[in-house]
Scaffold this active site. Structure first.
Site, mmCIF file in Angstrom:
data_model
loop_
_atom_site.group_PDB
_atom_site.id
_atom_site.type_symbol
_atom_site.label_atom_id
_atom_site.label_comp_id
_atom_site.label_asym_id
_atom_site.label_seq_id
_atom_site.Cartn_x
_atom_site.Cartn_y
_atom_site.Cartn_z
ATOM 1 N N ASN A 13 0.968 -1.260 -0.092
ATOM 2 C CA ASN A 13 -0.236 -0.010 -0.040
ATOM 3 C C ASN A 13 0.947 1.274 -0.017
ATOM 4 O OD1 ASN A 13 -1.804 2.021 0.621
ATOM 5 N ND2 ASN A 13 -2.254 1.480 2.629
ATOM 6 N N LYS A 15 0.080 4.280 -0.213
ATOM 7 C CA LYS A 15 -0.859 5.391 0.065
ATOM 8 C C LYS A 15 -0.402 6.663 -0.390
ATOM 9 C CE LYS A 15 0.031 3.599 4.955
ATOM 10 N NZ LYS A 15 0.041 3.700 6.294
ATOM 11 N N HIS A 105 -9.517 0.979 4.983
ATOM 12 C CA HIS A 105 -8.107 1.145 5.512
ATOM 13 C C HIS A 105 -8.428 2.158 6.828
ATOM 14 C CE1 HIS A 105 -4.080 2.643 6.532
ATOM 15 N NE2 HIS A 105 -3.740 1.413 5.848
ATOM 16 N N GLU A 107 -6.817 4.391 8.126
ATOM 17 C CA GLU A 107 -6.567 5.895 7.641
ATOM 18 C C GLU A 107 -8.093 6.418 7.017
ATOM 19 O OE1 GLU A 107 -3.079 5.570 5.435
ATOM 20 O OE2 GLU A 107 -1.864 5.061 7.260
ATOM 21 N N GLU A 175 -5.271 -5.457 10.423
ATOM 22 C CA GLU A 175 -4.206 -4.271 10.660
ATOM 23 C C GLU A 175 -4.494 -3.782 11.929
ATOM 24 O OE1 GLU A 175 -2.259 -3.170 6.877
ATOM 25 O OE2 GLU A 175 -3.773 -1.691 6.982
ATOM 26 N N GLY A 181 2.436 1.658 10.876
ATOM 27 C CA GLY A 181 3.334 2.808 10.763
ATOM 28 C C GLY A 181 4.010 2.843 12.289
ATOM 29 N N SER A 221 3.584 -2.529 10.362
ATOM 30 C CA SER A 221 4.937 -2.572 10.526
ATOM 31 C C SER A 221 5.725 -3.970 9.939
ATOM 32 C CB SER A 221 5.368 -2.310 12.138
ATOM 33 O OG SER A 221 4.901 -1.057 12.192
HETATM 34 C C1 PEP Z 1 -0.470 0.126 6.291
HETATM 35 O O1 PEP Z 1 -0.667 1.186 5.892
HETATM 36 O O2 PEP Z 1 -1.498 -0.523 5.868
HETATM 37 C C2 PEP Z 1 0.410 -0.548 6.992
HETATM 38 C C3 PEP Z 1 0.435 -1.636 7.258
HETATM 39 O O3 PEP Z 1 1.594 0.505 7.154
HETATM 40 P P1 PEP Z 1 2.989 -0.158 7.811
HETATM 41 O O4 PEP Z 1 3.578 -1.498 7.129
HETATM 42 O O5 PEP Z 1 3.977 1.210 7.317
HETATM 43 O O6 PEP Z 1 2.760 -0.223 9.326
#
Ligand code: PEP
Length: 263
Positions: A13, A15, A105, A107, A175, A181, A221
């Protein structure tokens, strides 16, 4: 990772990063890197989720060079067409040969206040247009403390698939919001516990066969150094990768997890 029918999926992803020119360069280098590493694309599917404005360029490159990479949108409208300024419909994404679309997601849920009902409508719109939704679910640190690990993701899943019927192809991305992040990933055991609860919910709502075929990803992460632990879990079929998917060498190593999953 169960052996058999479910092909693992490593999904990046991006973003709001990489414009269409940067995307073209990245996709070319990613394809070379995986080819050099003799990546088995039939054994591990690799998908990228660039910004909308990059999709046409990515489509053209992948088609012209016959690359074994999959791609999709980062979001989709719940509407098919009409007066919805700024929205992108699922049929438009299908017209660009997208196979997938990320829906719900964290966000979008947090920054754009998307409700479970809106997420469900987007999932239904995606399926109607022939896209495979990557439905994201996950609890905040506060939810974790108040309700334990599975309650919120399971409730989000139940709401998100309310309009679907048995036989649908579905990807669910677990997630935990606190892991996105933050550099602090869930443990593989935590991911497995929630993934198993999600699969049981899919079985209850859509039947065992649909649940067995659905792929459940872990996201939060993920790095080359921790992917193997997740992929050893029975109900984890891949990863949704954010930050690390923008680092070509790192993302390529994540996709090649079968080389280090036994170590
Ligand atoms: C994401 O934004 O879906 C995500 C998992 O980000 P990260 O891998 O940076 O934690």
């Amino acid at each position: 990772m169960t052996t058999g029918a479910r092909v693992p999926l490593i999904a990046g992803n991006w973003k709001m990063n990489l414009d269409h020119l940067q995307s073209i360069a990245f996709v070319q280098k990613l394809a070379w890197s995986l080819k050099d590493a003799r990546h088995d694309f039939a054994a591990v599917e690799v998908a990228i989720f660039p910004p909308f404005t990059d999709l046409r360029s990515v489509q053209t490159l992948i088609a012209a060079d016959k690359l074994d990479l999959h791609y999709g949108g980062q979001d989709v409208s719940e509407h098919v067409s009409g007066a919805y300024t700024g929205e992108i419909s699922a049929t438009f994404l299908r017209a660009l040969d997208c196979g997938y679309v990320i829906v719900g997601h964290s966000e979008r849920r947090t920054l754009h206040h998307e409700t479970d009902e809106k997420v469900a409508a987007k999932v239904a719109a995606a399926v109607t247009a022939g896209l495979v939704p990557v439905l994201c679910v996950g609890e905040t640190a506060e939810d974790l403390e108040l309700h334990g690990p599975s309650a919120v993701p399971v409730a989000q899943l139940r709401a998100g698939i309310a309009g679907l019927t048995a036989g649908v192809e579905l990807v669910v991305a677990y997630e935990p919001v606190w892991a996105i992040g933050s550099g602090q990933a869930a443990t593989p055991e935590q991911a497995q516990q929630v993934a198993a609860a999600l699969r049981a919910t899919l079985a209850e709502v859509l039947g065992q066969e649909t649940a067995d075929a659905a792929r459940i990803l872990y996201g939060g992460s993920v790095k080359a150094g921790n992917i193997a632990g997740f992929m050893r879990q029975t109900d984890v079929d891949g990863a949704l990768v954010g930050g690390a998917s923008l680092d070509l060498a790192e993302f390529s190593r994540i996709a090649q997890f079968p080389k280090h999953v036994g170590t």
